[in-house]
Design a protein around this motif. Structure first.
Motif, PDB file in Angstrom:
ATOM      1  N   ILE A  42       4.822  10.151  -6.297  1.00 39.97           N
ATOM      2  CA  ILE A  42       3.587   9.763  -5.612  1.00 39.97           C
ATOM      3  C   ILE A  42       2.922   8.602  -6.331  1.00 39.97           C
ATOM      4  O   ILE A  42       2.505   7.609  -5.713  1.00 39.97           O
ATOM      5  CB  ILE A  42       2.622  10.963  -5.529  1.00 39.97           C
ATOM      6  N   CYS A  43       2.830   8.708  -7.661  1.00 44.78           N
ATOM      7  CA  CYS A  43       2.137   7.678  -8.436  1.00 44.78           C
ATOM      8  C   CYS A  43       2.899   6.342  -8.385  1.00 44.78           C
ATOM      9  O   CYS A  43       2.303   5.281  -8.194  1.00 44.78           O
ATOM     10  CB  CYS A  43       1.971   8.155  -9.881  1.00 44.78           C
ATOM     11  N   VAL A  44       4.226   6.403  -8.549  1.00 42.93           N
ATOM     12  CA  VAL A  44       5.031   5.176  -8.528  1.00 42.93           C
ATOM     13  C   VAL A  44       5.020   4.535  -7.147  1.00 42.93           C
ATOM     14  O   VAL A  44       4.856   3.313  -7.016  1.00 42.93           O
ATOM     15  CB  VAL A  44       6.479   5.485  -8.962  1.00 42.93           C
ATOM     16  N   SER A  45       5.186   5.347  -6.106  1.00 42.89           N
ATOM     17  CA  SER A  45       5.202   4.782  -4.750  1.00 42.89           C
ATOM     18  C   SER A  45       3.842   4.192  -4.383  1.00 42.89           C
ATOM     19  O   SER A  45       3.769   3.158  -3.706  1.00 42.89           O
ATOM     20  CB  SER A  45       5.607   5.854  -3.735  1.00 42.89           C
ATOM     21  N   SER A  46       2.758   4.826  -4.831  1.00 43.77           N
ATOM     22  CA  SER A  46       1.429   4.276  -4.561  1.00 43.77           C
ATOM     23  C   SER A  46       1.234   2.948  -5.274  1.00 43.77           C
ATOM     24  O   SER A  46       0.665   1.997  -4.720  1.00 43.77           O
ATOM     25  CB  SER A  46       0.344   5.268  -5.003  1.00 43.77           C
ATOM     26  N   ALA A  47       1.708   2.865  -6.531  1.00 43.54           N
ATOM     27  CA  ALA A  47       1.618   1.610  -7.274  1.00 43.54           C
ATOM     28  C   ALA A  47       2.449   0.523  -6.597  1.00 43.54           C
ATOM     29  O   ALA A  47       2.015  -0.636  -6.477  1.00 43.54           O
ATOM     30  CB  ALA A  47       2.085   1.818  -8.715  1.00 43.54           C
ATOM     31  N   LEU A  48       3.648   0.887  -6.131  1.00 42.52           N
ATOM     32  CA  LEU A  48       4.504  -0.086  -5.449  1.00 42.52           C
ATOM     33  C   LEU A  48       3.871  -0.567  -4.154  1.00 42.52           C
ATOM     34  O   LEU A  48       3.902  -1.770  -3.831  1.00 42.52           O
ATOM     35  CB  LEU A  48       5.867   0.549  -5.170  1.00 42.52           C
ATOM     36  N   LEU A  49       3.276   0.346  -3.392  1.00 41.25           N
ATOM     37  CA  LEU A  49       2.604  -0.043  -2.154  1.00 41.25           C
ATOM     38  C   LEU A  49       1.394  -0.913  -2.426  1.00 41.25           C
ATOM     39  O   LEU A  49       1.080  -1.833  -1.655  1.00 41.25           O
ATOM     40  CB  LEU A  49       2.196   1.210  -1.364  1.00 41.25           C
ATOM     41  N   SER A  50       0.697  -0.641  -3.538  1.00 42.54           N
ATOM     42  CA  SER A  50      -0.435  -1.492  -3.911  1.00 42.54           C
ATOM     43  C   SER A  50       0.031  -2.900  -4.261  1.00 42.54           C
ATOM     44  O   SER A  50      -0.589  -3.894  -3.859  1.00 42.54           O
ATOM     45  CB  SER A  50      -1.176  -0.869  -5.098  1.00 42.54           C
ATOM     46  N   LEU A  51       1.149  -2.986  -4.995  1.00 38.24           N
ATOM     47  CA  LEU A  51       1.728  -4.294  -5.306  1.00 38.24           C
ATOM     48  C   LEU A  51       2.171  -5.013  -4.035  1.00 38.24           C
ATOM     49  O   LEU A  51       1.942  -6.225  -3.868  1.00 38.24           O
ATOM     50  CB  LEU A  51       2.916  -4.130  -6.251  1.00 38.24           C
ATOM     51  N   LEU A  52       2.803  -4.274  -3.136  1.00 36.34           N
ATOM     52  CA  LEU A  52       3.259  -4.859  -1.871  1.00 36.34           C
ATOM     53  C   LEU A  52       2.082  -5.367  -1.056  1.00 36.34           C
ATOM     54  O   LEU A  52       2.131  -6.457  -0.473  1.00 36.34           O
ATOM     55  CB  LEU A  52       4.041  -3.813  -1.085  1.00 36.34           C
ATOM     56  N   SER A  53       1.013  -4.579  -1.019  1.00 37.66           N
ATOM     57  CA  SER A  53      -0.171  -4.972  -0.255  1.00 37.66           C
ATOM     58  C   SER A  53      -0.766  -6.266  -0.807  1.00 37.66           C
ATOM     59  O   SER A  53      -1.107  -7.182  -0.047  1.00 37.66           O
ATOM     60  CB  SER A  53      -1.207  -3.849  -0.304  1.00 37.66           C
ATOM     61  N   SER A  54      -0.874  -6.348  -2.134  1.00 40.06           N
ATOM     62  CA  SER A  54      -1.433  -7.554  -2.758  1.00 40.06           C
ATOM     63  C   SER A  54      -0.525  -8.757  -2.547  1.00 40.06           C
ATOM     64  O   SER A  54      -0.988  -9.864  -2.257  1.00 40.06           O
ATOM     65  CB  SER A  54      -1.643  -7.299  -4.251  1.00 40.06           C
ATOM     66  N   PHE A  55       0.798  -8.537  -2.662  1.00 37.58           N
ATOM     67  CA  PHE A  55       1.749  -9.628  -2.499  1.00 37.58           C
ATOM     68  C   PHE A  55       1.731 -10.176  -1.083  1.00 37.58           C
ATOM     69  O   PHE A  55       1.727 -11.397  -0.857  1.00 37.58           O
ATOM     70  CB  PHE A  55       3.156  -9.138  -2.871  1.00 37.58           C
ATOM     71  N   MET A  56       1.721  -9.276  -0.111  1.00 38.37           N
ATOM     72  CA  MET A  56       1.739  -9.729   1.283  1.00 38.37           C
ATOM     73  C   MET A  56       0.439 -10.409   1.679  1.00 38.37           C
ATOM     74  O   MET A  56       0.412 -11.255   2.568  1.00 38.37           O
ATOM     75  CB  MET A  56       2.006  -8.531   2.203  1.00 38.37           C
ATOM     76  N   ALA A  57      -0.666 -10.036   1.031  1.00 33.02           N
ATOM     77  CA  ALA A  57      -1.952 -10.639   1.362  1.00 33.02           C
ATOM     78  C   ALA A  57      -2.101 -12.036   0.777  1.00 33.02           C
ATOM     79  O   ALA A  57      -2.851 -12.854   1.306  1.00 33.02           O
ATOM     80  CB  ALA A  57      -3.083  -9.754   0.852  1.00 33.02           C
ATOM     81  N   THR A  58      -1.390 -12.303  -0.318  1.00 36.63           N
ATOM     82  CA  THR A  58      -1.538 -13.598  -0.993  1.00 36.63           C
ATOM     83  C   THR A  58      -0.370 -14.546  -0.742  1.00 36.63           C
ATOM     84  O   THR A  58      -0.482 -15.749  -0.987  1.00 36.63           O
ATOM     85  CB  THR A  58      -1.685 -13.389  -2.510  1.00 36.63           C
ATOM     86  N   ASN A  59       0.754 -14.028  -0.254  1.00 32.34           N
ATOM     87  CA  ASN A  59       1.917 -14.869  -0.012  1.00 32.34           C
ATOM     88  C   ASN A  59       1.795 -15.514   1.368  1.00 32.34           C
ATOM     89  O   ASN A  59       1.592 -14.832   2.365  1.00 32.34           O
ATOM     90  CB  ASN A  59       3.196 -14.022  -0.107  1.00 32.34           C
ATOM     91  N   GLU A  60       1.959 -16.810   1.411  1.00 31.49           N
ATOM     92  CA  GLU A  60       1.756 -17.544   2.657  1.00 31.49           C
ATOM     93  C   GLU A  60       2.798 -17.182   3.714  1.00 31.49           C
ATOM     94  O   GLU A  60       2.570 -17.357   4.909  1.00 31.49           O
ATOM     95  CB  GLU A  60       1.788 -19.045   2.394  1.00 31.49           C
ATOM     96  N   VAL A  61       3.943 -16.702   3.291  1.00 26.96           N
ATOM     97  CA  VAL A  61       4.990 -16.353   4.257  1.00 26.96           C
ATOM     98  C   VAL A  61       4.551 -15.183   5.134  1.00 26.96           C
ATOM     99  O   VAL A  61       4.806 -15.151   6.340  1.00 26.96           O
ATOM    100  CB  VAL A  61       6.293 -15.995   3.517  1.00 26.96           C
ATOM    101  N   PHE A  62       3.860 -14.220   4.519  1.00 23.04           N
ATOM    102  CA  PHE A  62       3.455 -13.017   5.245  1.00 23.04           C
ATOM    103  C   PHE A  62       2.042 -13.116   5.793  1.00 23.04           C
ATOM    104  O   PHE A  62       1.737 -12.560   6.839  1.00 23.04           O
ATOM    105  CB  PHE A  62       3.541 -11.795   4.319  1.00 23.04           C
ATOM    106  N   ALA A  63       1.170 -13.773   5.049  1.00 21.60           N
ATOM    107  CA  ALA A  63      -0.230 -13.809   5.470  1.00 21.60           C
ATOM    108  C   ALA A  63      -0.800 -15.191   5.203  1.00 21.60           C
ATOM    109  O   ALA A  63      -0.991 -15.557   4.052  1.00 21.60           O
ATOM    110  CB  ALA A  63      -1.037 -12.772   4.705  1.00 21.60           C
ATOM    111  N   PRO A  64      -1.049 -15.975   6.237  1.00 15.17           N
ATOM    112  CA  PRO A  64      -1.678 -17.280   6.051  1.00 15.17           C
ATOM    113  C   PRO A  64      -3.019 -17.144   5.340  1.00 15.17           C
ATOM    114  O   PRO A  64      -3.648 -16.093   5.371  1.00 15.17           O
ATOM    115  CB  PRO A  64      -1.860 -17.781   7.491  1.00 15.17           C
ATOM    116  N   ILE A  65      -3.423 -18.206   4.672  1.00 17.21           N
ATOM    117  CA  ILE A  65      -4.666 -18.189   3.895  1.00 17.21           C
ATOM    118  C   ILE A  65      -5.838 -17.780   4.779  1.00 17.21           C
ATOM    119  O   ILE A  65      -6.030 -18.284   5.873  1.00 17.21           O
ATOM    120  CB  ILE A  65      -4.933 -19.582   3.290  1.00 17.21           C
TER     121      ILE A  65
END
Length: 226
Positions: A42-65
């Motif tokens: 649970i803890c590892v998957s939550s951390a991974l999802l948090s990283l994924l959420s931050s990455f997708m929000a800041t990466n221009e490929v997934f989320a424009p500025i």
């Protein structure tokens, strides 16, 4: 993808393993179904999802500025973890088990999300406080509120000349807290049945109680159940 992001992500995931392991170890030492593997995952998957959420929000490929929202996945984790928490809660007889384990599941998920967001100091303080409280409060409850298990005491006396007040006092002298009492009487066989709903300490020896109850009348049956 920058290497410093990869390195930081690995550190966060390892820290999530550490936090989940400590929380799972605390649960396992108390013989609960929720243990090491569950809380680490649970803890590892939550951390991974948090990283994924931050990455997708800041990466221009997934989320424009201006369009990325790093809280979307986190909010989904918070909603979804309730199913696991609900699965940890079980009703056994008159007792409900798993409420603390369900709360620990929530704690593990929140720590994983916080680790993914880089809140290391906050996670460290939270982990320390949670472990101290889980251990410390259990000792306080055992000392100040020892009667924690709900049980039913069944008594059967021959005859109708029994003293209900003395029976109640005898039961309470042995550490049981009476919350309810029901009585039935069989006229033909002259038997009186008493049914007490009580709160009992986790570890209780009932032999002395039985011996004292026998002194109050012709006790022909004694049973205590959850």
């Amino acid at each position: 993808m920058e290497w410093n992001f990869v390195t930081e992500s690995i550190v966060k995931l390892l820290l999530a393993v550490f936090c989940g392991f400590l929380l799972g170890l605390e649960r396992k030492t108390h013989n609960h179904a929720i243990g090491l593997k569950t809380l680490v995952l649970i803890c590892v998957s939550s951390a991974l999802l948090s990283l994924l959420s931050s990455f997708m929000a800041t990466n221009e490929v997934f989320a424009p500025i201006g369009r990325g929202d790093p809280t979307r996945i986190a909010s989904g984790v918070i909603s979804g973890i309730g199913f696991l928490g609900g699965g940890a809660i079980m009703k056994t007889g008159l007792n409900i088990r798993g409420l603390t384990s369900a709360a620990v599941i929530w704690t593990s998920a929140s720590m994983g999300l916080a680790i993914g967001a880089g809140l290391y100091i906050q996670v460290g303080v939270s982990l320390f406080l949670v472990l101290v409280l889980l251990v410390g409060l259990e000792r306080i409850e055992a000392k100040w509120f020892p009667a924690e298990k709900s049980k039913t005491v069944h008594l059967c006396y021959e005859g109708d000349d029994i003293d209900l007040k003395k029976i109640r006092e005898t039961i309470e002298k042995h550490g049981l807290i009476i919350s309810d009492m029901n009585m039935s009487r069989v006229i033909v066989s002259k038997q009186t049945f008493l049914h007490y709903t009580v709160k009992s300490p986790a570890r209780t020896i009932y032999t002395p109680l039985i011996e004292h109850l026998k002194e109050l009348g012709k006790l022909c049956e004694f049973s205590i159940t959850d």
